[in-house]
Design a protein around this motif. Structure first.
Motif, PDB file in Angstrom:
ATOM      1  N   ASP A  53      33.335  10.064  11.650  1.00 12.90           N
ATOM      2  CA  ASP A  53      34.901  10.737  11.233  1.00 12.90           C
ATOM      3  C   ASP A  53      35.322  11.593  10.300  1.00 12.90           C
ATOM      4  OD1 ASP A  53      35.575   9.390  13.383  1.00 12.90           O
ATOM      5  OD2 ASP A  53      35.809   7.866  12.108  1.00 12.90           O
ATOM      6  N   GLY A  54      34.231  11.911   9.867  1.00  8.09           N
ATOM      7  CA  GLY A  54      34.623  13.102   8.182  1.00  8.09           C
ATOM      8  C   GLY A  54      34.124  14.436   8.371  1.00  8.09           C
ATOM      9  N   ASP A  55      34.152  15.228   7.947  1.00 14.00           N
ATOM     10  CA  ASP A  55      33.683  16.730   7.414  1.00 14.00           C
ATOM     11  C   ASP A  55      32.205  16.851   7.923  1.00 14.00           C
ATOM     12  OD1 ASP A  55      36.121  17.313   7.415  1.00 14.00           O
ATOM     13  OD2 ASP A  55      35.768  17.913   5.038  1.00 14.00           O
ATOM     14  N   LEU A  56      32.008  18.112   9.350  1.00 14.13           N
ATOM     15  CA  LEU A  56      30.276  18.226   9.945  1.00 14.13           C
ATOM     16  C   LEU A  56      30.259  20.001   9.005  1.00 14.13           C
ATOM     17  CD1 LEU A  56      31.303  16.947  12.822  1.00 14.13           C
ATOM     18  CD2 LEU A  56      30.169  15.697  11.547  1.00 14.13           C
ATOM     19  N   LEU A  57      29.049  19.899   8.034  1.00 13.33           N
ATOM     20  CA  LEU A  57      28.348  20.772   7.263  1.00 13.33           C
ATOM     21  C   LEU A  57      27.552  21.356   8.322  1.00 13.33           C
ATOM     22  CD1 LEU A  57      28.251  22.663   5.192  1.00 13.33           C
ATOM     23  CD2 LEU A  57      27.382  21.553   3.841  1.00 13.33           C
ATOM     24  N   VAL A  58      27.295  22.943   8.679  1.00 15.10           N
ATOM     25  CA  VAL A  58      26.909  23.149   9.143  1.00 15.10           C
ATOM     26  C   VAL A  58      25.431  23.792   8.976  1.00 15.10           C
ATOM     27  CG1 VAL A  58      25.661  24.207  11.484  1.00 15.10           C
ATOM     28  CG2 VAL A  58      27.851  22.768  11.564  1.00 15.10           C
ATOM     29  N   LEU A  59      24.248  23.567   7.904  1.00 15.65           N
ATOM     30  CA  LEU A  59      22.595  24.133   7.702  1.00 15.65           C
ATOM     31  C   LEU A  59      22.670  25.238   8.194  1.00 15.65           C
ATOM     32  CD1 LEU A  59      20.951  21.562   6.062  1.00 15.65           C
ATOM     33  CD2 LEU A  59      22.832  22.745   5.096  1.00 15.65           C
ATOM     34  N   THR A  60      22.650  25.976   8.906  1.00 14.20           N
ATOM     35  CA  THR A  60      22.233  26.732   9.683  1.00 14.20           C
ATOM     36  C   THR A  60      23.005  27.656   9.935  1.00 14.20           C
ATOM     37  OG1 THR A  60      20.551  26.022  11.811  1.00 14.20           O
ATOM     38  CG2 THR A  60      21.137  27.830  11.992  1.00 14.20           C
ATOM     39  N   PRO A  61      22.790  29.287   9.159  1.00 18.83           N
ATOM     40  CA  PRO A  61      23.388  29.563   8.831  1.00 18.83           C
ATOM     41  C   PRO A  61      24.263  30.757   9.928  1.00 18.83           C
ATOM     42  CG  PRO A  61      22.011  30.770   7.378  1.00 18.83           C
ATOM     43  CD  PRO A  61      21.663  29.744   8.436  1.00 18.83           C
ATOM     44  N   TRP A  62      26.411  30.930   9.771  1.00 18.72           N
ATOM     45  CA  TRP A  62      26.509  31.224  11.214  1.00 18.72           C
ATOM     46  C   TRP A  62      26.250  32.946  11.331  1.00 18.72           C
ATOM     47  CZ3 TRP A  62      29.971  35.010  12.908  1.00 18.72           C
ATOM     48  CH2 TRP A  62      30.729  34.931  13.912  1.00 18.72           C
ATOM     49  N   ARG A  63      26.702  32.829  12.836  1.00 19.10           N
ATOM     50  CA  ARG A  63      26.444  34.304  13.474  1.00 19.10           C
ATOM     51  C   ARG A  63      26.369  34.697  14.635  1.00 19.10           C
ATOM     52  NH1 ARG A  63      23.237  34.536   9.026  1.00 19.10           N
ATOM     53  NH2 ARG A  63      21.506  35.279   9.041  1.00 19.10           N
ATOM     54  N   PRO A  64      27.553  35.710  14.314  1.00 24.01           N
ATOM     55  CA  PRO A  64      28.308  35.560  15.710  1.00 24.01           C
ATOM     56  C   PRO A  64      28.089  35.814  17.447  1.00 24.01           C
ATOM     57  CG  PRO A  64      27.728  37.531  15.301  1.00 24.01           C
ATOM     58  CD  PRO A  64      26.898  36.985  13.875  1.00 24.01           C
ATOM     59  N   PHE A  65      27.129  35.034  17.324  1.00 24.19           N
ATOM     60  CA  PHE A  65      26.112  35.278  18.629  1.00 24.19           C
ATOM     61  C   PHE A  65      26.062  33.379  18.681  1.00 24.19           C
ATOM     62  CE2 PHE A  65      23.130  36.934  16.427  1.00 24.19           C
ATOM     63  CZ  PHE A  65      22.237  35.944  15.651  1.00 24.19           C
ATOM     64  N   GLY A  66      25.517  32.913  19.858  1.00 24.82           N
ATOM     65  CA  GLY A  66      24.746  31.248  20.158  1.00 24.82           C
ATOM     66  C   GLY A  66      26.119  30.756  20.424  1.00 24.82           C
TER      67      GLY A  66
END
Length: 351
Positions: free
Chosen positions: A70-83
């Motif tokens: 139920d908590g926060d979800l940190l995504v390790l793969t860097p954000w990119r403006p696609f996909g």
């Protein structure tokens, strides 16, 4: 009939509690195959630990975790403006914390989602993802023009190299402080307990949050056992043919068909990071065995690793037992040595 991971639940849970209690701000890492347990199971166990944030490897893993934690979800793969980064379920947006490692990606992210939550990753000696010191300072100036941004912290992903990381971490933290960013939270990976303690003492005004995967989920190795089932046993004489490629038995003995094959990760070897002379010699030895048709398998019988009779099949493997060795019964369980992060188990049984 299965490749099974059996877990001594009491011992494993005691280890998980110990890690959580001794690592304030813990962020469990759930990614890939969930260290053999599956990310869904580890998401539920993270909730049991009482943490407020977990880290997933990719955006595609979010649906497997979000319904179980139920908590926060940190995504390790860097954000990119696609996909996949642009396909996050809007219902999850408030819980997702993105990782940003390029200045222009931050501009694109804030344009696409002005209220996005994110961490800034500082480039380390890993040389994988992240902002240089100059980029970090430029980002700090950029954020001054966006007073409402939701910067959750700085991320430092350090290598697994031997020796202390404190010198490098101190240099990186100097960059963080100099950038005058609107956060006092730092997420760190691969620091020892002693290094974490020293970092907290040196930067008492910062909240240090360790992201831990392997030593959390796989730290109690004595609580884990992997077994395969003996599915069939066939007696062979020298010269008898067998298998997909009609190999011939080098001498009399028995063929064992056991559960576990390439679909589980059996027989698939990832590159090793060990560059020592012993590791190189072992590689050469395995190559020599392969050249003459004998390759040691990860399956052990009576404490001895047995040889593959031929390359593993998709869901089963054939082993060769020479005459004079004990022959297991059909249905017997044999031990298997695996790399947990590269193995898909049919069953995970936690007592």
């Amino acid at each position: 009939m299965s490749l099974t991971l059996s877990v001594d639940g009491e011992r494993w849970r005691a280890h998980l509690r110990s890690v959580a209690e001794t690592h304030p701000g813990l962020v469990p890492v759930l990614k890939g195959n969930g260290y053999g347990f599956t990310v869904g199971r580890l998401a539920r166990k993270s909730g049991w630990l009482g943490v407020d944030t977990v880290a997933v490897g990719t955006y595609d893993e979010l649906p497997h975790v979000a319904t179980r934690f139920d908590g926060d979800l940190l995504v390790l793969t860097p954000w990119r403006p696609f996909g996949a980064a642009l396909e996050v379920d809007p219902a999850l947006a408030r819980r997702v914390v993105h990782t940003v490692g390029r200045t222009h990606d931050l501009a694109d992210l804030l344009e696409a989602q002005p209220d996005a939550r994110f961490v800034l990753e500082r480039l380390t000696s890993m040389q994988r993802h992240g902002l240089s010191a100059r980029d970090l300072w430029a980002t700090g100036r950029m954020l001054q023009d966006h007073p409402g941004v939701r910067l959750e912290g700085i991320a430092l992903h350090l290598p697994l190299a031997q020796g202390s990381h404190l010198g490098e971490v101190d240099r990186l933290m100097n960059d963080v402080v100099a950038a005058e960013l609107p956060t006092h939270t730092v997420y760190v990976s691969h620091l020892t307990d002693a290094e974490l303690e020293q970092l907290r003492a040196s930067y008492a005004d910062y909240e240090i949050r360790p992201r831990i995967g392997t030593s959390l989920w796989l730290g109690a190795r004595d609580a884990l056992r992997v077994t395969a089932t003996v599915l069939d046993v066939h007696e062979v004489e020298r010269g008898d043919s067998f298998g997909y490629r009609s190999r011939t038995a080098p001498k009399s003995g028995h063929l064992l068909v056991v559960s576990g094959g390439t679909a589980h990760g059996i027989g698939l070897e990832a590159p090793t990071g060990d560059q020592g002379l012993r590791a190189r010699a072992a590689t050469l030895a395995r190559g020599g065995l392969d050249a003459v048709g004998f390759v040691r398998s990860p399956f052990s019988i009576d404490g001895k690793q047995r040889l593959f009779a031929e390359p593993p099949h998709m869901q089963a493997s054939m082993l060769f037992l020479p005459s004079g060795t004990r022959v297991p019964e059909v249905g017997e369980q044999v031990d298997v040595r695996v790399r947990y992060t590269a193995t898909a188990f049919d069953r995970v049984v936690i007592s």
